[in-house]
Design a protein around this motif. Structure first.
Motif, mmCIF file in Angstrom:
data_model
loop_
_atom_site.group_PDB
_atom_site.id
_atom_site.type_symbol
_atom_site.label_atom_id
_atom_site.label_comp_id
_atom_site.label_asym_id
_atom_site.label_seq_id
_atom_site.Cartn_x
_atom_site.Cartn_y
_atom_site.Cartn_z
ATOM 1 N N LEU A 145 -8.274 -15.201 16.640
ATOM 2 C CA LEU A 145 -8.700 -16.591 16.455
ATOM 3 C C LEU A 145 -7.590 -17.592 16.761
ATOM 4 C CD1 LEU A 145 -10.837 -16.266 13.200
ATOM 5 C CD2 LEU A 145 -11.668 -16.702 15.516
ATOM 6 N N ARG A 146 -6.332 -17.181 16.549
ATOM 7 C CA ARG A 146 -5.246 -18.126 16.816
ATOM 8 C C ARG A 146 -4.606 -17.882 18.181
ATOM 9 N NH1 ARG A 146 -2.976 -15.401 12.262
ATOM 10 N NH2 ARG A 146 -1.604 -13.728 12.912
ATOM 11 N N GLY A 147 -5.193 -17.011 18.999
ATOM 12 C CA GLY A 147 -4.668 -16.779 20.335
ATOM 13 C C GLY A 147 -3.476 -15.854 20.371
ATOM 14 N N GLY A 148 -3.300 -15.048 19.320
ATOM 15 C CA GLY A 148 -2.197 -14.089 19.261
ATOM 16 C C GLY A 148 -2.658 -12.685 19.586
ATOM 17 N N GLN A 149 -2.035 -11.706 18.933
ATOM 18 C CA GLN A 149 -2.335 -10.318 19.252
ATOM 19 C C GLN A 149 -3.598 -9.818 18.557
ATOM 20 O OE1 GLN A 149 -1.046 -8.728 21.653
ATOM 21 N NE2 GLN A 149 0.425 -10.387 21.999
ATOM 22 N N TYR A 150 -4.402 -9.104 19.331
ATOM 23 C CA TYR A 150 -5.543 -8.363 18.783
ATOM 24 C C TYR A 150 -5.781 -7.177 19.693
ATOM 25 C CZ TYR A 150 -8.695 -10.307 22.393
ATOM 26 O OH TYR A 150 -9.299 -10.645 23.575
ATOM 27 N N ALA A 151 -6.624 -6.250 19.258
ATOM 28 C CA ALA A 151 -6.888 -5.063 20.069
ATOM 29 C C ALA A 151 -8.346 -4.656 19.914
ATOM 30 C CB ALA A 151 -5.980 -3.916 19.646
ATOM 31 N N CYS A 169 -5.478 -4.392 24.756
ATOM 32 C CA CYS A 169 -4.669 -5.471 24.165
ATOM 33 C C CYS A 169 -4.544 -6.618 25.169
ATOM 34 C CB CYS A 169 -3.293 -4.950 23.766
ATOM 35 S SG CYS A 169 -3.339 -3.570 22.588
ATOM 36 N N PRO A 170 -5.482 -7.566 25.170
ATOM 37 C CA PRO A 170 -5.518 -8.608 26.211
ATOM 38 C C PRO A 170 -4.328 -9.547 26.224
ATOM 39 C CG PRO A 170 -7.659 -8.383 25.151
ATOM 40 C CD PRO A 170 -6.693 -7.587 24.329
ATOM 41 N N ALA A 186 1.718 -14.845 22.612
ATOM 42 C CA ALA A 186 1.117 -15.803 21.686
ATOM 43 C C ALA A 186 0.184 -16.770 22.399
ATOM 44 C CB ALA A 186 2.211 -16.577 20.963
ATOM 45 N N ASP A 187 0.383 -16.902 23.693
ATOM 46 C CA ASP A 187 -0.425 -17.799 24.495
ATOM 47 C C ASP A 187 -1.530 -17.027 25.172
ATOM 48 O OD1 ASP A 187 -0.279 -20.267 24.836
ATOM 49 O OD2 ASP A 187 1.091 -20.316 26.494
ATOM 50 N N ALA A 188 -2.742 -17.083 24.685
ATOM 51 C CA ALA A 188 -3.846 -16.314 25.277
ATOM 52 C C ALA A 188 -4.257 -16.954 26.601
ATOM 53 C CB ALA A 188 -5.023 -16.277 24.322
ATOM 54 N N THR A 189 -3.846 -16.327 27.701
ATOM 55 C CA THR A 189 -4.225 -16.824 29.023
ATOM 56 C C THR A 189 -4.672 -15.641 29.874
ATOM 57 O OG1 THR A 189 -2.115 -16.496 30.149
ATOM 58 C CG2 THR A 189 -2.364 -18.526 28.870
ATOM 59 N N ASP A 190 -5.284 -15.953 31.002
ATOM 60 C CA ASP A 190 -5.643 -14.904 31.957
ATOM 61 C C ASP A 190 -4.632 -14.848 33.089
ATOM 62 O OD1 ASP A 190 -7.869 -13.699 30.848
ATOM 63 O OD2 ASP A 190 -9.208 -15.283 31.522
ATOM 64 N N GLN A 268 -3.602 -3.144 16.107
ATOM 65 C CA GLN A 268 -3.000 -1.918 16.614
ATOM 66 C C GLN A 268 -2.156 -2.159 17.867
ATOM 67 O OE1 GLN A 268 -5.216 1.918 16.387
ATOM 68 N NE2 GLN A 268 -6.915 0.674 15.593
ATOM 69 N N ALA A 269 -2.042 -3.407 18.287
ATOM 70 C CA ALA A 269 -1.070 -3.727 19.343
ATOM 71 C C ALA A 269 0.326 -3.260 18.938
ATOM 72 C CB ALA A 269 -1.065 -5.228 19.633
ATOM 73 N N LYS A 270 0.571 -3.149 17.631
ATOM 74 C CA LYS A 270 1.868 -2.641 17.151
ATOM 75 C C LYS A 270 2.062 -1.182 17.571
ATOM 76 C CE LYS A 270 0.981 -3.930 12.829
ATOM 77 N NZ LYS A 270 -0.170 -4.860 12.953
ATOM 78 N N TYR A 271 1.025 -0.377 17.418
ATOM 79 C CA TYR A 271 1.118 1.031 17.841
ATOM 80 C C TYR A 271 1.421 1.114 19.336
ATOM 81 C CZ TYR A 271 -0.985 3.136 13.566
ATOM 82 O OH TYR A 271 -1.243 3.594 12.298
#
Length: 356
Positions: A145-151, A169-170, A186-190, A268-271
């Motif tokens: 939601l904040r444009g950071g890490q997700y998986a 992990c986009p 931290a910056d969600a871009t393509d 799980q981007a940490k893994y």
């Protein structure tokens, strides 16, 4: 049709996760971040529902007899017509640009009602027998939601043992050698060079490849980084204090002589990050005696780190046991590190937690 070496399972898992990440990125970039509250008060986005529908649809098409453990259920969508319509528009319009890959996944879901039924196929109780897939459609919802890490996370367990794991992990950089920092991605871009797929098959090593919109990119083998001096290690932990005891982690780092600040990341981007050597250690420490981890939060990452040359245990040095149902009922916390230094990390973990 399953394959004895799990090559077909891996291919379908990679394609399914890659397609699901297209949906999650669409949700973010269109600012369609409508949320609902589940009973446990964690946020659920339309991306969670849509990604889960797409992944289960692909699994059902290719492995119709397999069971599925997934995080979401369609009850909220059945009761909320506006959100249901939004999710359906996303699901029916999300396709790989590779027609052959899209056909392998089974093509489009036929109706909103079919979508709801597919989402609810993730109701397996899990356990120690048979083929069971574990899905977390968006792990790290707050990061998303904040444009950071997700998986987007998917793993296959056979008789309670994880055989295949995939993480999409986009917002991580494709470059495996880019150092791990708190603001990474931290910056969600393509933008070019952004978005990575991690994967592993038990006994066959781990790999990364760029996330794409069509056919799968070629994989690159990944391994954990050797640590000559543990005091130089980079360790990562959860952003949310409710997910992991950050005070205990700081005490463990001090005991190990680590002076660098931890890198706090969602999901799980940490893994994936430590598996490819961008970071070194991952600590997720119990915040209470009653807290129990969910299998979908760890199954894929656990396998990927182990296949990259790492060791993953709980805080008591027990292997994570995915045969107990939908939760890791017999484990407390997670400690992931390169095999050579894992005993030293566990010693520090047990010393700090045992003194409390």
């Amino acid at each position: 049709m399953s394959s004895p070496d799990y090559a077909q399972e891996l291919r379908i898992a990679l394609l399914a996760v890659q397609r699901a990440t297209l949906l999650t990125k669409t949700v973010f970039h269109n600012n369609a971040k409508g949320t609902l509250d589940k009973a446990d008060a964690s946020p659920v986005t339309i991306g969670d529902f849509g990604a889960q529908a797409l992944i289960i649809s692909a699994l059902q098409h290719n492995f119709p007899n397999d069971e599925i453990v997934a995080e979401e259920e369609a009850k909220d969508l059945r009761e909320n017509e506006r959100v249901r319509a939004t999710v359906w528009e996303l699901v029916k319009n999300t396709k790989l640009s590779d027609a052959a890959g899209e056909k392998e996944l089974g093509g489009a879901i036929q109706s909103p009602e079919a979508m709801l039924d597919i989402i609810d196929k993730g109701d397996s109780k899990g356990g120690r027998s048979g083929r069971i897939w574990a899905i977390d459609p968006i792990d790290g919802t707050k990061g998303f939601l904040r444009g950071g890490q997700y998986a987007v996370c998917l793993a296959l367990m056979v008789d309670g043992d994880v055989k295949v794991g995939v993480l999409g992990c986009p917002n991580l950089p494709v470059n495996d050698s880019e150092p791990l920092t708190e603001d990474i991605g931290a910056d969600a871009t393509d933008a070019e060079g952004k978005g990575v797929l991690f994967s592993a098959i038990l006994g066959q090593g781990a790999a990364s490849r760029p996330l794409q919109k069509g056919a799968l990119a070629d994989p690159s083998k990944i391994t954990m980084k050797p640590i000559t001096n543990i005091s130089d290690a980079t360790f990562c932990e959860s952003v949310e204090a409710g997910h992991s005891s950050q005070g205990d982690a700081a005490a463990i780092a001090k005991k190990l002589g680590i002076t660098k600040n931890s890198v706090r990341m969602d999901s799980q981007a940490k893994y994936g990050s430590i598996a490819r050597g961008a970071g070194d250690l991952y600590l997720r420490l119990p915040t209470s005696k009653s807290y129990v981890e969910k299998i979908w939060d760890h199954a894929a990452g656990d396998l990927i780190v182990r296949e990259a040359g790492g060791q993953v245990t709980d805080a008591e040095n027990k292997r994570l046991d995915f045969s107990q149902g939908r939760r890791l009922e017999v484990n407390k916390g997670v400690v992931a590190a390169p095999k050579d230094v894992h005993p030293h990390v566990i010693e520090a973990v047990m010393s700090v937690l045992g003194s409390k």
